[in-house]
Motif scaffolding. Sequence first.
Motif, PDB file in Angstrom:
ATOM      1  N   ARG A  29     -20.321 -23.301 -39.522  1.00  0.00           N
ATOM      2  CA  ARG A  29     -19.587 -22.525 -38.522  1.00  0.00           C
ATOM      3  C   ARG A  29     -18.199 -22.132 -39.032  1.00  0.00           C
ATOM      4  NH1 ARG A  29     -16.270 -23.710 -34.334  1.00  0.00           N
ATOM      5  NH2 ARG A  29     -16.444 -25.950 -34.619  1.00  0.00           N
ATOM      6  N   LEU A  30     -17.536 -23.069 -39.770  1.00  0.00           N
ATOM      7  CA  LEU A  30     -16.234 -22.737 -40.340  1.00  0.00           C
ATOM      8  C   LEU A  30     -16.347 -21.607 -41.365  1.00  0.00           C
ATOM      9  CD1 LEU A  30     -14.752 -26.309 -40.803  1.00  0.00           C
ATOM     10  CD2 LEU A  30     -13.898 -24.558 -39.268  1.00  0.00           C
TER      11      LEU A  30
ATOM     12  N   GLN B 252     -13.558 -11.940 -30.304  1.00  0.00           N
ATOM     13  CA  GLN B 252     -14.547 -12.272 -31.335  1.00  0.00           C
ATOM     14  C   GLN B 252     -14.531 -13.754 -31.666  1.00  0.00           C
ATOM     15  OE1 GLN B 252     -13.812  -9.715 -34.639  1.00  0.00           O
ATOM     16  NE2 GLN B 252     -14.749  -7.905 -33.677  1.00  0.00           N
ATOM     17  N   ALA B 253     -13.302 -14.329 -31.730  1.00  0.00           N
ATOM     18  CA  ALA B 253     -13.232 -15.775 -32.007  1.00  0.00           C
ATOM     19  C   ALA B 253     -13.909 -16.573 -30.900  1.00  0.00           C
ATOM     20  CB  ALA B 253     -11.775 -16.202 -32.145  1.00  0.00           C
TER      21      ALA B 253
ATOM     22  N   GLU C  57     -15.526 -15.763 -42.748  1.00  0.00           N
ATOM     23  CA  GLU C  57     -16.027 -14.416 -43.005  1.00  0.00           C
ATOM     24  C   GLU C  57     -15.547 -13.428 -41.932  1.00  0.00           C
ATOM     25  OE1 GLU C  57     -20.188 -15.701 -45.211  1.00  0.00           O
ATOM     26  OE2 GLU C  57     -20.235 -14.736 -43.272  1.00  0.00           O
ATOM     27  N   LYS C  58     -15.549 -13.865 -40.677  1.00  0.00           N
ATOM     28  CA  LYS C  58     -15.084 -12.978 -39.612  1.00  0.00           C
ATOM     29  C   LYS C  58     -13.596 -12.672 -39.751  1.00  0.00           C
ATOM     30  CE  LYS C  58     -18.497 -13.684 -36.078  1.00  0.00           C
ATOM     31  NZ  LYS C  58     -18.760 -14.011 -34.685  1.00  0.00           N
ATOM     32  N   LEU C  59     -12.817 -13.675 -40.178  1.00  0.00           N
ATOM     33  CA  LEU C  59     -11.399 -13.430 -40.423  1.00  0.00           C
ATOM     34  C   LEU C  59     -11.198 -12.398 -41.539  1.00  0.00           C
ATOM     35  CD1 LEU C  59      -9.923 -17.023 -40.166  1.00  0.00           C
ATOM     36  CD2 LEU C  59      -9.326 -15.098 -38.735  1.00  0.00           C
ATOM     37  N   ARG C  60     -12.016 -12.502 -42.574  1.00  0.00           N
ATOM     38  CA  ARG C  60     -11.926 -11.532 -43.669  1.00  0.00           C
ATOM     39  C   ARG C  60     -12.241 -10.128 -43.167  1.00  0.00           C
ATOM     40  NH1 ARG C  60     -15.556  -9.517 -46.929  1.00  0.00           N
ATOM     41  NH2 ARG C  60     -17.182 -10.944 -46.211  1.00  0.00           N
TER      42      ARG C  60
ATOM     43  N   THR D 181     -17.697 -16.234 -31.259  1.00  0.00           N
ATOM     44  CA  THR D 181     -18.231 -17.104 -32.320  1.00  0.00           C
ATOM     45  C   THR D 181     -18.243 -18.566 -31.888  1.00  0.00           C
ATOM     46  OG1 THR D 181     -16.004 -17.163 -33.248  1.00  0.00           O
ATOM     47  CG2 THR D 181     -17.543 -15.555 -34.157  1.00  0.00           C
ATOM     48  N   ALA D 182     -17.127 -18.977 -31.221  1.00  0.00           N
ATOM     49  CA  ALA D 182     -17.086 -20.378 -30.755  1.00  0.00           C
ATOM     50  C   ALA D 182     -18.193 -20.646 -29.748  1.00  0.00           C
ATOM     51  CB  ALA D 182     -15.716 -20.678 -30.138  1.00  0.00           C
ATOM     52  N   GLN D 183     -18.433 -19.677 -28.849  1.00  0.00           N
ATOM     53  CA  GLN D 183     -19.472 -19.869 -27.839  1.00  0.00           C
ATOM     54  C   GLN D 183     -20.859 -19.886 -28.472  1.00  0.00           C
ATOM     55  OE1 GLN D 183     -18.664 -16.742 -25.113  1.00  0.00           O
ATOM     56  NE2 GLN D 183     -16.858 -17.722 -24.228  1.00  0.00           N
ATOM     57  N   ASP D 184     -21.065 -19.014 -29.504  1.00  0.00           N
ATOM     58  CA  ASP D 184     -22.360 -19.060 -30.201  1.00  0.00           C
ATOM     59  C   ASP D 184     -22.575 -20.403 -30.876  1.00  0.00           C
ATOM     60  OD1 ASP D 184     -21.946 -15.596 -31.191  1.00  0.00           O
ATOM     61  OD2 ASP D 184     -22.940 -16.458 -29.415  1.00  0.00           O
TER      62      ASP D 184
END
Length: 670
Positions: free
Chosen positions: A501-502, A584-585, A507-510, A588-591
């Motif tokens: 997950r990290l 988006q964060a 990747e999403k931050l990039r 992702t956390a919820q997923d």
Amino acid sequence: MEEFRRAYARLCAAPQQSVLLRLRERGAAPGRGRLDLAAQSLSLETCGALGRLLPGAAPFAEVALGDCGLSEEGVTLLLHGLCSNTTVKLLDLKGNNLRTMGAEALGKLLRQNKSIRSLILEWNSLGMWEEGFSSFCQGLGSNSFLQQLDLRNNQINHQGAGELAMALKQNVSLQELDLRWNNIGLLGGRALLNCLHSNKTLKRLELAGNNVPSDILKAVEQAMNHNQDRQTILSETQNRADILSKEVLSLKDEKTKQFLDLMDTIDKQREEIARSDKMCAARVSQLQEALDEQHSIMNSLKAKLQMTEAALALSEQKVHNLGELLSAMRQEQTSMAECHFKELQQQKKEGADREAKLFRDLSVAGEKNLLLRNQVDELEKKCKIQQDQLFQVKQDLTNTTAELKLRAVQAEEHLETEKRRFKQSLEDMESLRVKEVNHLTQHMEASEHSMQERIQKLEAIRIALEEELSQTKAAALTERGQAEEELIKVRNWARLEEQQRLEHLEEKLRLMTESRDEAQNCCLKQKQMVAEAQAKASQLSLHADGLKRRLEELQQDLNSKEEEKVTEVNKVKVELQEQIGHLQAERTAQDGLREKIAALERQLKALSSSHREAMLDKEGEISVLLEKLRMKEADISRMREEEAQRASFLQNAIMAYVQGSPLGTHSSRK
């Protein structure tokens, strides 16, 4: 190290050669951060010298003084010197037979020293001296820097364990405590277990060889595992918070740099506009001077013009042509201004439409976020319910194991009581046979031999029962080990999921940084377009001499409005980017939470099914064991009845023999 050796030789009137040799060897060795004087019998003078040299920033990180035979005064001098030390991290004092003064000096050291992280006190019998050990525990409770403490083989009883428990309730830094091979017992184990409810920093507590029951040891292990999990979670959250703070700081720095760059560009544009204004003013002054010269020439030539009518007609025609040209130029300028004003209005309308669309998207995203939060709350409630069910299943398992153990112990006690009774009956029968009958020795020997064979059979049966009980215990232990291995696998799997997950978040931050760079490029393009528009406006202002003032005012208004528009657009873009990043964060956390919850539900189902099967198997085994115990009890009762019948037969025979013997006849005659 050489300076330390010289200082030691200077302070001691008669320095010990063994200590000097050891210091010289350590000075020649590559690792000089350790003072190792283990197995050296140190005198009081050397202890005093070391106590004077150790305060402050001594050149040692570790001090090893194990098996040195230190006296009470020497220990106090050494520890007094270490109270103000700031470099020693490890102190080894094992095998020195410390007493009351040494324990009190250790308590003072723990209260004052702020650098020692590990303390080894093995084989010192500190538990024998109650007052000294209580002061040591008080110092441990007030210390907030020590992380490792070794108290093996110190004859600590349950009272000392209680003192340690009180100290652990106050201590907030100790992570490892070794209490193996002491005399803590049941009461001390309970006191230590109770203190673990308030102590959340202790990760490792060793209690082997202390006559502590297994259930307390299990509870201590569970508390240690809980503390370790808590520490790992805290460290992970701290690391994540640090990473996020660093990213926020980097984003702030980038934003400040962008803002400074924008301010620089605005200042440059202002300077260029000021320069163009100066140039225009100079040109206007030159043109004014030229017009003045032409006016002087016209005044000088008026007389000539009046004299020549043809020249006047020609001049009137020229003036008429010039007026037409001026009117045409004015019309063109007004048309250009109107077109420019219309373009500005269209751009404003487009910006307003974009803002409305963005606000709508934000409202839709907020509603989705609320729905997702409600779903996460429901899933968390389900997880809590399933955790409670797991806890109840574990309690049922522990209760069943305890009942099995109690039944096995009761069966063993029952067998032992029956053996004792049987042996007592045998001894009574033998004494009666020896006193009363001497002629029936052969018959009695045969009967004793048969009884011994039966006793051997009973012992063989008892051994078989004990083997069966040991087998059942071994099976229970293997099942427990399998369950613990499954728990370890589940923990490792959860850690792997968190790492994945990290990586996904990185990747999403990039991707977000790339989108931000694209937005910056778009802003730069828009700035270039604005600069081109400003250049065109300046060219138009140069062409329009008559309406210069009015055009300059319009240009200033337009520039201010464009700057406001650019700033507003940039602000809206930045806010939208931040909100999109947060959304988006959160997605992702919820997923990740959904995936974790699904995995935990699967694990809970698997564990519940396995626990149910294990419970059914254990219930079957318990029923089989109960049936075996009933059969054994029936056999024992049958054998007792047979023995009672045989004893009655023997008694009747003895009585008949006594009555038939001459002694019996003589007694009857009397």
